[in-house]
Every structure is written in C-alpha cells, then in structure tokens.
Enzyme design. Sequence first.
Site, short mmCIF file in Angstrom:
data_model
loop_
_atom_site.label_atom_id
_atom_site.label_comp_id
_atom_site.label_asym_id
_atom_site.label_seq_id
_atom_site.Cartn_x
_atom_site.Cartn_y
_atom_site.Cartn_z
N TYR A 68 7.02 21.74 -15.56
CA TYR A 68 5.57 22.28 -15.65
C TYR A 68 5.04 21.78 -16.96
CZ TYR A 68 7.03 25.15 -19.47
OH TYR A 68 7.52 25.46 -20.76
N LYS A 70 2.06 23.03 -20.14
CA LYS A 70 1.03 24.01 -20.19
C LYS A 70 -0.04 22.91 -21.12
CE LYS A 70 1.05 28.50 -22.51
NZ LYS A 70 1.95 29.40 -23.07
N GLU A 71 -1.54 23.20 -20.65
CA GLU A 71 -2.51 22.23 -21.10
C GLU A 71 -3.60 23.32 -21.74
OE1 GLU A 71 -3.81 20.06 -17.70
OE2 GLU A 71 -3.32 18.28 -18.93
N LYS A 83 -14.39 15.31 -21.14
CA LYS A 83 -13.62 16.25 -21.04
C LYS A 83 -12.28 15.88 -21.75
CE LYS A 83 -11.58 19.62 -18.01
NZ LYS A 83 -11.95 20.61 -16.74
#
Length: 158
Positions: A68, A70-71, A83
């Site tokens: 996984y 996390k961003e 972006k």
Amino acid sequence: MHGLVVANTVVAATACSVWDIYGSLQVVTIINTFLPDVLGTVKVLEGDGQVGTLLNVTFPLGTPGVGYMKEKITKVNYKKRVKETQTIEGGFLALGFKRYITQYKIIENNFTSSIIRSTIKYEVDDKLSNLASIVNTKLVETLAETVGKYLTEKKAPP
Ligand SMILES: *[C@@H]1O[C@H](CO)[C@@H](O)[C@H](O)[C@H]1NC(C)=O
Ligand SMILES: *[C@@H]1O[C@H](CO)[C@@H](O)[C@H](O)[C@H]1NC(C)=O
C-alpha cells in the site's frame, strides 16, 4: 540522487474535460472502477480533492513490497492544470526512497485533443541508487490512456 521520468500521453479529449477528472476525486472513481487490478484500490482518508487530501492506495494482490501507499495531494493548480501527489508512507518510501512525487499536467493540444504529461520525481540515497531503475511511468500511462478512453467512449477499456 534525484531523478525524474516523464511520459506524454495524447488523448482525444479537451484539456478542460481531462482536467475535470485529474483535478478532482473523479480520478479516484476511475481507478477504482477500471483499474483495481492494475493500480489498486484508492480510499480517500481525508479531504475532498483539494491540497491536503489524504489517500490510501491498496496495491493489487501480488505486488512486491508493503502492499500500500499513503499519498497526500500537495498541489492543485486549476489555472495551469497541474496536480501533484506525494507518497507519505509505504510504497516507494518503504523500499528506501526519500521522496516520491507524481505530477500530472494537462496541456491543451488543439480543440479536440490534449496531452497528459505524467512526471515522477524521486529522491533516493546514493547508496540505494540501483533502486532508481525500478521507477517507470507504466502505471501513470495506463491511467492516462484509461481516462482518455473513458472520455471518448464513456466505457471501460477492453
Ligand atoms: C491503508 O491500506 C493498507 C492496505 O490495505 C491497510 O493495511 C492500512 O490499514 C490502510 N491505512 C489506513 C490509514 O487506512
Ligand atoms: C488534434 O490533434 C490530434 C493529435 O495530435 C490530431 O489527431 C487531430 O487531427 C488534431 N485535430 C485538429 C482539428 O487539428
């Protein structure tokens, strides 16, 4: 060491319509609908797509590493259609990278087409510089092509 990789994807949709997706959480819906087995499943932990929004991406089964990332969305520039998201936990950081940033820039090509420029910027300790060779644009190109197909056909790619 620092490095970057860039991919330009031409899509048959206006910059405006492409940015509507990339500049908002619609891109999350597209990933979860069409690409869960390729990019993974994205969960919004906090925020509505603006700067500061936190995402948790669960990679497809069998992906090497912690499974996984996390961003955090660190830049949303509506005028320039840019972006940026930065990995804050897991993913490439867990492999030893110091920084891993993905930038999307939507560039007008003509009245009917645009270019999605996906750039990955990274920083890795010199001692681990061999890791740099695993950074590539394959997944962000797949995302760009999928968004293009979604907008032109309004249906899933084959
Ligand atoms: C993020 O996803 C991973 C893998 O699915 C999970 O183990 C972890 O608990 C999630 N983190 C948060 C904050 O939801
Ligand atoms: C716009 O650009 C695309 C891709 O380069 C091209 O295929 C298309 O013919 C162009 N359309 C016009 C109206 O120039």
